[in-house]
Design a protein around this motif. Sequence first.
Motif, PDB file in Angstrom:
ATOM      1  N   UNK A   1      -4.424   4.205 -11.673  1.00 12.12           N
ATOM      2  CA  UNK A   1      -4.238   5.137 -10.526  1.00 12.12           C
ATOM      3  C   UNK A   1      -3.256   4.528  -9.505  1.00 12.12           C
ATOM      4  N   UNK A   2      -3.627   3.216  -9.382  1.00 12.30           N
ATOM      5  CA  UNK A   2      -2.586   2.559  -8.043  1.00 12.30           C
ATOM      6  C   UNK A   2      -1.488   2.460  -8.728  1.00 12.30           C
TER       7      UNK A   2
ATOM      8  N   UNK B   1       5.629   1.635   3.942  1.00  8.23           N
ATOM      9  CA  UNK B   1       4.695   1.862   2.616  1.00  8.23           C
ATOM     10  C   UNK B   1       3.616   2.477   3.000  1.00  8.23           C
ATOM     11  N   UNK B   2       3.389   2.555   4.201  1.00 11.36           N
ATOM     12  CA  UNK B   2       1.794   3.082   4.666  1.00 11.36           C
ATOM     13  C   UNK B   2       1.786   4.639   3.860  1.00 11.36           C
ATOM     14  N   UNK B   3       2.763   5.496   3.920  1.00 13.72           N
ATOM     15  CA  UNK B   3       2.686   6.709   3.206  1.00 13.72           C
ATOM     16  C   UNK B   3       2.180   6.568   1.525  1.00 13.72           C
ATOM     17  N   UNK B   4       2.930   5.486   1.007  1.00 11.75           N
ATOM     18  CA  UNK B   4       2.437   5.300  -0.184  1.00 11.75           C
ATOM     19  C   UNK B   4       0.773   4.827  -0.531  1.00 11.75           C
TER      20      UNK B   4
ATOM     21  N   UNK C   1      -4.555   5.847  -2.033  1.00 12.29           N
ATOM     22  CA  UNK C   1      -5.995   6.297  -1.253  1.00 12.29           C
ATOM     23  C   UNK C   1      -6.578   7.768  -1.516  1.00 12.29           C
ATOM     24  N   UNK C   2      -5.750   8.658  -1.395  1.00 10.55           N
ATOM     25  CA  UNK C   2      -5.961   9.914  -1.482  1.00 10.55           C
ATOM     26  C   UNK C   2      -6.417  10.222  -2.993  1.00 10.55           C
ATOM     27  N   UNK C   3      -5.767   9.582  -3.919  1.00 15.58           N
ATOM     28  CA  UNK C   3      -5.949   9.911  -5.522  1.00 15.58           C
ATOM     29  C   UNK C   3      -7.171   9.035  -5.770  1.00 15.58           C
TER      30      UNK C   3
ATOM     31  N   UNK D   1      -3.650  -5.272  -2.376  1.00 14.37           N
ATOM     32  CA  UNK D   1      -3.318  -6.398  -3.271  1.00 14.37           C
ATOM     33  C   UNK D   1      -2.863  -5.836  -4.907  1.00 14.37           C
ATOM     34  N   UNK D   2      -3.369  -5.024  -5.100  1.00 14.63           N
ATOM     35  CA  UNK D   2      -3.001  -4.232  -6.722  1.00 14.63           C
ATOM     36  C   UNK D   2      -1.468  -3.736  -6.321  1.00 14.63           C
TER      37      UNK D   2
END
Length: 334
Positions: free
Chosen positions: A49-50, A108-111, A116-118, A134-135
């Motif tokens: 997912x990440x 990059x906070x929106x990414x 996190x949402x996913x 980290x990922x």
Amino acid sequence: MAYQYSISFLIFVSLLALPNSCFSHYTSNNGGGLYSQFYEHSCPKALEIVKSVVSKAVAKEARMAASLLRLHFHDCFVQGCDGSVLLDSSGSIVSEKQSNPNKNSARGFDVVDDIKSALEKECPQTVSCADILALAARDSTVLDGGPSWEVPLGRRDSRSASLSGSNNNIPAPNNTFQTIVTKFKRQGLDVVDLVALSGSHTIGNARCTSFRQRLYNQSGNGQPDHFLDQSFAVQLRKRCPRSGGDQNLFFLDNVSPTKFDTNYYKNLMASKGLLNSDQVLFTKSQQTMDLVKKYAENGELFFKQFAKSMIKMGNISPLTRTSGEIRKNCRKLN
């Protein structure tokens, strides 16, 4: 990528009886406990997912790879790798996003929100924001052609942030060489780590305000930086005037700005390092100069050390087991 393990650490791993675990040979400042299969049972699709969300974000905007890599760096240098950089100001929290190293530049906070949402849909309150950083840093590096590595996981999220820590601990573009070395040493990172991790500047951008002092009489001695190639300086002055244009962006590596390669080091050898904090690696120390030359000539050596140093950096004082929390929203406490 294979790494050597210390005997004591292998004993530690065997005692924990963690099957098929791939550990760094570096322990964290609070005793370790991170391992790459941490989410194997609790959230088996976590890494997938990440990677998927990061891939889409970088495809949409190439610069995002460097931004996500930088977020992990700026997180780990303040209170350890605990996701504190992601917190917005609220209640007793004064956000690190307001610090000098982050204001108008950390992104990059929106990414991270999308990741996190996913993850929350797939496995609620299981994967920490600190592990997401980290990922995402690893995936961003790979997407731009850099090395891959097994990311030790199991970090938890802090319940605090440190504006002063962000202002004081993160190396600044105009810091002296010794100050930069000291800031790395404070985190348990040595000169080899410094030179290797600085290689992340093979991708990304810097603002005019980050290097203006090198172009004009702002270096403290009344002279432009003589370690900067003058034809390169002329080119930079066109879009970075004495005043104004603070937010104008410039490639940290103007040869291959979106490719993770060794041109960053070759630029330093040609006096074309954009930031003072980059160029000093080739002018202030024989040890760092030798490392710059080695990495410029040997991409495989650079990639191997970069991966090793990223694992080491990711092990700076993580919160584990029952410390901290797993945030539902990376921007605020539960």
